[in-house]
Design an enzyme around this catalytic site. Structure first.
Site, PDB file in Angstrom:
ATOM      1  N   LYS A 170      -3.646  -4.110  85.779  1.00  0.00           N
ATOM      2  CA  LYS A 170      -3.887  -4.814  84.512  1.00  0.00           C
ATOM      3  C   LYS A 170      -2.601  -4.892  83.691  1.00  0.00           C
ATOM      4  O   LYS A 170      -2.160  -3.915  83.108  1.00  0.00           O
ATOM      5  CB  LYS A 170      -4.963  -4.094  83.685  1.00  0.00           C
ATOM      6  CG  LYS A 170      -5.516  -4.992  82.605  1.00  0.00           C
ATOM      7  CD  LYS A 170      -5.728  -4.311  81.272  1.00  0.00           C
ATOM      8  CE  LYS A 170      -4.542  -4.304  80.373  1.00  0.00           C
ATOM      9  NZ  LYS A 170      -4.089  -5.594  79.843  1.00  0.00           N
ATOM     10  N   GLU A 243       3.658   7.163  80.488  1.00  0.00           N
ATOM     11  CA  GLU A 243       4.976   6.994  79.871  1.00  0.00           C
ATOM     12  C   GLU A 243       4.732   6.338  78.523  1.00  0.00           C
ATOM     13  O   GLU A 243       4.197   5.238  78.464  1.00  0.00           O
ATOM     14  CB  GLU A 243       5.878   6.103  80.736  1.00  0.00           C
ATOM     15  CG  GLU A 243       6.364   6.740  82.020  1.00  0.00           C
ATOM     16  CD  GLU A 243       7.247   7.964  81.805  1.00  0.00           C
ATOM     17  OE1 GLU A 243       7.751   8.175  80.675  1.00  0.00           O
ATOM     18  OE2 GLU A 243       7.397   8.735  82.773  1.00  0.00           O
ATOM     19  N   CYS A 277      11.800   1.526  75.976  1.00  0.00           N
ATOM     20  CA  CYS A 277      11.374   2.874  75.595  1.00  0.00           C
ATOM     21  C   CYS A 277      12.548   3.839  75.624  1.00  0.00           C
ATOM     22  O   CYS A 277      12.503   4.896  75.009  1.00  0.00           O
ATOM     23  CB  CYS A 277      10.216   3.351  76.464  1.00  0.00           C
ATOM     24  SG  CYS A 277      10.507   3.117  78.196  1.00  0.00           S
ATOM     25  N   GLU A 376       8.557   5.622  66.759  1.00  0.00           N
ATOM     26  CA  GLU A 376       9.228   4.587  67.541  1.00  0.00           C
ATOM     27  C   GLU A 376       9.095   3.232  66.830  1.00  0.00           C
ATOM     28  O   GLU A 376       8.009   2.863  66.410  1.00  0.00           O
ATOM     29  CB  GLU A 376       8.578   4.508  68.931  1.00  0.00           C
ATOM     30  CG  GLU A 376       9.371   3.673  69.898  1.00  0.00           C
ATOM     31  CD  GLU A 376       8.764   3.696  71.299  1.00  0.00           C
ATOM     32  OE1 GLU A 376       7.527   3.635  71.407  1.00  0.00           O
ATOM     33  OE2 GLU A 376       9.538   3.760  72.269  1.00  0.00           O
TER      34      GLU A 376
END
Ligand code: ADP
Length: 474
Positions: A170, A243, A277, A376
């Site tokens: 997905k 992650e 990331c 973040e």
């Protein structure tokens, strides 16, 4: 409408969703089928049915499929790179580089399919032997983010297939085109029906139905912390690989090569529009070099050519969506409210096409406790923390809930060695940007960034196989 791939068949749905070019919102690229719960369950059943035979397939079969798919990706990398850049917004050279990387990953895991080994060990008891072998896990659910639309799916799908697992894949809603192209290539390369299933559609429906279905044996996920937490909660004690981003420090010491340090910050913080990331989002700089570093970096950022990702000469594309742009601007505003100084950037840029263009942004005078240094951003935004010396820099670098990557720019062997040992991160870079890794070695972080075995390289087998220990007496 680009269909779903379920059980080896391409299936259209009554609903579709368009993918839009973030460099030009008038450019609707395609329409992709939207799976619902029923399609998700059918795909999982198809994978379940296909898994046993695929688990018994020969290494040669798996190698050949991955090899062929990698060859095609490589041959079409310019076109696929263009689709990727059009859909995600990274500049064309970065899009082509990512398509190339995805091909390299498929080729690497084609080799891994052939390199599988076991161990034969004499027992501590007389006459008995012990065999240690690896078996496929079964059905693997793969949920991926939008920022690397080819590379991340490739580095999850390729090892899953190489080690004999069936896949339910997905991709992120914003980038179905790249995912569809990858699935199409793997399908035509000879993946048997049901071994690879593609479900485009909303995460909260399709992704959630995957998490809730016990017929999926393992889930590998890359995305936000919030969704990662859902994955973990849905599968307590289960086989899960997560992650979830970073707040990666780049330490710049007084003895650093200034040009190199500025390049590391520019590449690590702003290439791919900072939407990585592993982006260098916290620049931790010692007093003696601080002003020179900030001034040089700010000048480079102000001169960076921002624009349509497919336009020749553009150095930074748009951010991926209106939502992401709003989040980036909110982070910048909050950093200013909390006492940060906007050194350059911070504003939305107008170009000939309507896109989500944000000026590369540098915020100075920040403290480790400020929100900009804890959460973040996932955009072209970096903050500077000024520190006294190496010890203070190391402390600031580790003062974060995340632990994906940490970098240092220095000419001191002593500090570089100490940093490699003491940085609380899965990956450490010396005189290199925090972003930009090899594909044949492991990838992953610590603390809130990651959970489960590392991805990529030979270490990938930890997640995608089960170890079996068999004892035989004569
Ligand atoms: P990002 O901020 O990178 O979009 P997300 O965590 O929202 O991060 O998305 C990463 C992936 O997780 C996407 O493929 C998304 O569709 C999927 N996703 C979103 N919500 C859920 C959910 N509730 N369950 C499973 N997958 C989800």
């Amino acid at each position: 409408m680009k269909p779903l791939l379920i059980g080896g068949d391409w299936l259209r749905t009554s609903h579709g969703a368009g993918n839009v070019n973030p460099s030009d919102t008038a450019d609707v690229i395609d329409t992709h089928a939207e799976a619902g719960i029923a399609e998700t369950q059918t795909a999982i059943a198809a994978a379940r049915d296909a898994a046993p035979a695929w688990g018994r397939s020969t290494p040669q079969e798996r190698h050949d499929i991955l090899r062929r798919a990698g060859d095609e990706l490589l041959a079409r990398r310019e076109k696929l790179g263009r689709l990727l850049s059009r859909e995600e917004g990274k500049i064309l050279p970065e899009g082509i580089a990512e398509a190339t990387r995805a091909a390299q990953i498929l080729h690497f895991f084609a080799g891994e399919a052939l390199r599988q080994t076991g161990e034969l060990i004499p027992s501590v008891r007389p006459g008995i032997t012990v065999e240690i072998t690896r078996e496929p896990v079964g059905v693997v659910g793969i949920i991926t983010p939008w920022n690397f639309p080819l590379a991340i799916p490739a580095w999850k799908i390729a090892p899953a297939l190489a080690f004999g697992n069936a896949v339910v894949f997905k991709p992120a809603e914003l980038v179905p085109g790249s995912a569809w192209a990858l699935a199409d290539i793997l399908h035509r390369a000879g993946t048997p029906p049901g071994v690879l299933n593609l479900l485009t559609g909303p995460g909260r429906v399709v992704g959630q139905a995957m998490l809730d279905d016990p017929r999926i044996d393992a889930i590998t996920f890359t995305g936000s912390q919030a969704t990662g937490a859902r994955v973990a909660a849905a599968r307590p004690g289960g086989r899960v690989q997560l992650e979830m981003g970073g707040k990666n420090p780049l330490v710049v010491l007084d003895d650093a090569d200034l040009d190199r340090a500025v390049h590391c910050a520019l590449d690590g913080g702003f290439f791919s529009t900072g939407q990585r990331c592993t982006a260098s989002s916290r620049l931790i700089v010692t007093e003696g070099i601080h002003d020179r570093f900030v001034s040089r970096l700010a000048d480079r950022l102000a001169a960076l050519k921002v624009g349509h990702a497919l336009e020749e000469g553009v150095e930074m594309g748009p951010v991926v969506s209106q939502d992401q742009l709003d989040q980036d601007l909110a982070h910048i505003e909050r950093a200013r409210r909390e006492g940060g100084h906007l050194r350059t950037g911070g504003e939305v840029l107008r170009r000939q096409t309507r896109g989500y263009f944000l000026a590369p942004t540098l915020i100075t005078g920040t403290e480790p406790a400020m929100t900009i240094n804890r959460e973040e951003v996932f955009g072209p935004v970096a903050s500077v923390i000024r520190v006294r010396d190496y010890d203070a820099a190391l402390a600031a670098a580790n003062d974060t809930p995340f632990g994906l990557c940490a970098g240092i720019c220095t000419t001191s062997l002593k500090h570089a060695s100490d940093f490699k040992r003491k940085a609380e991160a899965g990956m450490v870079m010396v005189n290199l940007p925090t972003a930009g890794v090899d594909y044949h070695v492991p990838f992953g972080g610590r603390k809130a960034s990651s959970h489960g075995p590392k991805e990529q390289g030979t270490h990938a087998r930890e997640f995608f196989t089960e170890t079996k220990i068999a004892y035989t007496a004569p």
